[in-house]
Scaffold this active site. Structure first.
Site, short mmCIF file in Angstrom:
data_model
loop_
_atom_site.label_atom_id
_atom_site.label_comp_id
_atom_site.label_asym_id
_atom_site.label_seq_id
_atom_site.Cartn_x
_atom_site.Cartn_y
_atom_site.Cartn_z
N PHE A 130 -41.03 0.80 -6.65
CA PHE A 130 -40.88 0.51 -5.22
C PHE A 130 -41.49 -0.87 -4.93
CE2 PHE A 130 -41.96 0.75 -0.73
CZ PHE A 130 -40.75 1.19 -0.22
N ASP A 199 -48.45 6.61 -7.91
CA ASP A 199 -47.89 6.61 -6.56
C ASP A 199 -47.11 7.92 -6.43
OD1 ASP A 199 -46.37 6.32 -4.26
OD2 ASP A 199 -45.97 4.19 -4.58
N TYR A 224 -45.59 10.79 5.24
CA TYR A 224 -44.53 10.86 6.26
C TYR A 224 -43.18 11.27 5.69
CZ TYR A 224 -44.44 6.01 4.53
OH TYR A 224 -44.46 4.91 3.73
N LYS A 225 -43.12 11.50 4.36
CA LYS A 225 -41.84 11.94 3.78
C LYS A 225 -41.82 13.47 3.74
CE LYS A 225 -41.78 7.87 0.73
NZ LYS A 225 -40.88 6.95 1.40
N ARG A 369 -28.67 7.75 -0.70
CA ARG A 369 -29.77 8.64 -1.13
C ARG A 369 -29.77 9.91 -0.29
NH1 ARG A 369 -35.88 6.34 -1.29
NH2 ARG A 369 -35.48 6.46 0.93
C1 LIG Z 1 -42.79 4.99 -3.80
C2 LIG Z 1 -43.27 4.37 -2.53
N1 LIG Z 1 -44.46 3.74 -2.49
C3 LIG Z 1 -44.94 3.18 -1.35
C4 LIG Z 1 -44.21 3.24 -0.19
C5 LIG Z 1 -44.70 2.54 1.05
O1 LIG Z 1 -45.93 2.95 1.40
P1 LIG Z 1 -46.67 2.42 2.72
O2 LIG Z 1 -45.63 1.94 3.68
O3 LIG Z 1 -47.42 3.62 3.23
O4 LIG Z 1 -47.60 1.35 2.32
C6 LIG Z 1 -42.99 3.90 -0.18
C7 LIG Z 1 -42.21 3.97 1.09
O5 LIG Z 1 -41.14 4.45 1.20
C8 LIG Z 1 -42.50 4.47 -1.36
O6 LIG Z 1 -41.33 5.08 -1.40
#
Ligand SMILES: Cc1ncc(COP(=O)(O)O)c(C=O)c1O
Length: 410
Positions: A130, A199, A224-225, A369
């Site tokens: 990501f 992560d 939030y997911k 997705r």
């Molecule tokens: C795998 C992954 N890591 C990190 C994030 C983003 O995290 P944040 O916006 O809380 O920093 C996301 C957001 O969709 C994600 O899918």
């Protein structure tokens, strides 16, 4: 029918829904009428309990309780108490989790704090990771002087073995849904004296995670997911207990201090994972998350994971019948809670679905997705959504100028 069998008709789907041990959980969600919510997964829906709780936190605790509510409504303890509730979902002890900041900020804190523990000052990240994980690795390398190593997809562990550095790695890939074996990866990391920062953003609430048993040491993930904490709800941090005492957060804010209200001039870290807190927590968001997590109460995570896999199998099978290749593994044991199907005009196809009340999301360059959140998605929902998708493709209903116009958030 059992969940292992691929449903061949809508009535097969209805039979699976009738037998689903998770079916009662759906009633806890405030889902809009005539919407099939297959977001993939960027934002979980609201639960009735979370909405009630936000209202109470705002109207009673904030508007009436005012500053007293830090003590009387337990605001000050929320990062720990919500962390304790969430701990079961990642398979660790209640006292080893804190809810704070965003995933991006937590990745920075954990990776920076891990550098002195690793054999080499190298930050490793895969090019398929990501983007924020890659950006954080870059930024950390820039300010710490640690070497930055961006490697091809699936080459992170090999790079960790070669260098003994710090690898930032998702358990579930945000595009493909591929999952990585935590226990095997941690064994490799230990051999090479490297450290993995996990992560868990796409994994928590949809896999039967057993971080402690798998010897994971450091992890963060969003809420939030699949945890349904609401837009921008704070992320969590897990640090293995014996490691926490040897680690220092690079953001040594007062909420990570041993005694914040002593107002000492110098910094002394709090015990355990709590040292990774930094500033004043977002109480309204934490309150929503606290209530949202109750949706998981009494549910077996093995049932949650099994249903996600069965729903995903159905998306892949119906997609294949329409000629849509999946970039997600066909083998459900290697897949998380979403499936990405490819289409050259995937963005427009997703907009056409949204216009019909079916909401997946889109990840550039061509991935549609489909998130299959097991607490509220039924087999019939997937069946009906796939019927609509087939119709949209057959009639080229996606090929309208307004469906091609890209919005800021996809
Ligand atoms: C795998 C992954 N890591 C990190 C994030 C983003 O995290 P944040 O916006 O809380 O920093 C996301 C957001 O969709 C994600 O899918």
């Amino acid at each position: 029918m059992t969940q292992g069998d691929l449903p061949r008709s809508r009535s097969d789907c209805e039979a699976l829904d009738r037998a689903d041990p998770l079916a009662p959980a759906r009633a806890q969600f405030a889902l809009p009428e005539r919407v099939i919510y297959l977001d993939g997964h960027s934002l979980g829906p609201a639960t009735h309990a979370a909405l009630t709780r936000v209202e109470r936190a705002a109207r009673t605790e904030w508007a009436e309780g005012l500053i007293r509510s830090w003590n009387t409504a337990g605001w000050i303890d929320l990062p720990r108490s919500v962390g304790a509730k969430l701990a079961r979902l990642i398979g660790v002890a209640a006292e080893d989790v804190i809810v704070t900041d965003s995933v991006s900020v937590n990745l920075f804190k954990l990776a920076a704090a891990a550098l002195p523990l690793a054999k080499s000052r190298t930050v490793i990240v895969e090019a398929s990771e990501f983007p924020t994980d890659q950006y954080i690795a870059e930024g950390l390398s820039r300010i710490s002087g640690a070497a930055m190593m961006r490697v091809e997809a699936d080459q992170g562990l090999a790079a960790l073995q070669r260098t003994g550095g710090v690898l930032i790695r998702s358990i579930v890939n945000y595009r493909t849904s591929d999952i990585l074996d935590v226990a095997a990866s941690e064994a490799l990391a230990r051999e090479s004296r490297g450290v993995i920062v996990w992560d868990l953003s796409h994994a928590t609430g949809v896999l039967d995670l057993k971080l402690a048993a798998d010897s994971a040491r450091l992890a963060t993930g969003c809420t939030y997911k699949f945890l349904n904490g609401g837009p921008g709800s704070p992320a969590f941090v897990y640090v293995q207990r014996e490691l926490a005492e040897r680690m220092q957060s690079p953001i040594s804010g007062w909420f990570g201090h041993a005694d914040p209200f002593a107002f000492d001039a110098g910094y002394a870290p709090r015990e355990g994972v709590a040292r990774f807190a930094a500033g004043t927590p977002g109480v309204l968001s934490l309150s929503a998350l606290d209530a949202a997590l109750d949706a998981f109460e009494g549910l077996a995570l093995s049932d949650v994971a099994a249903k996600a896999k069965a729903l995903g199998d159905l998306v892949i099978a119906r997609g294949a019948a329409m000629g849509l290749p999946s970039i997600s593994p066909k083998d459900a044991s290697r897949r998380g809670g979403h499936v990405s199907l490819r289409h050259a005009h995937g963005y427009a196809v997703v907009q056409a679905l949204i216009a019909r009340g079916i909401i997946p999301d889109f990840r550039a360059s061509d991935a549609m997705r489909f998130g299959v959140a097991p607490l509220y998605i039924r087999f019939v929902d997937v069946w009906d959504a796939m019927d609509q998708l087939a119709d949209i493709l057959e009639t080229r209903a996606w090929d309208r100028p307004d469906f091609h116009a890209r919005a800021k958030v996809t």
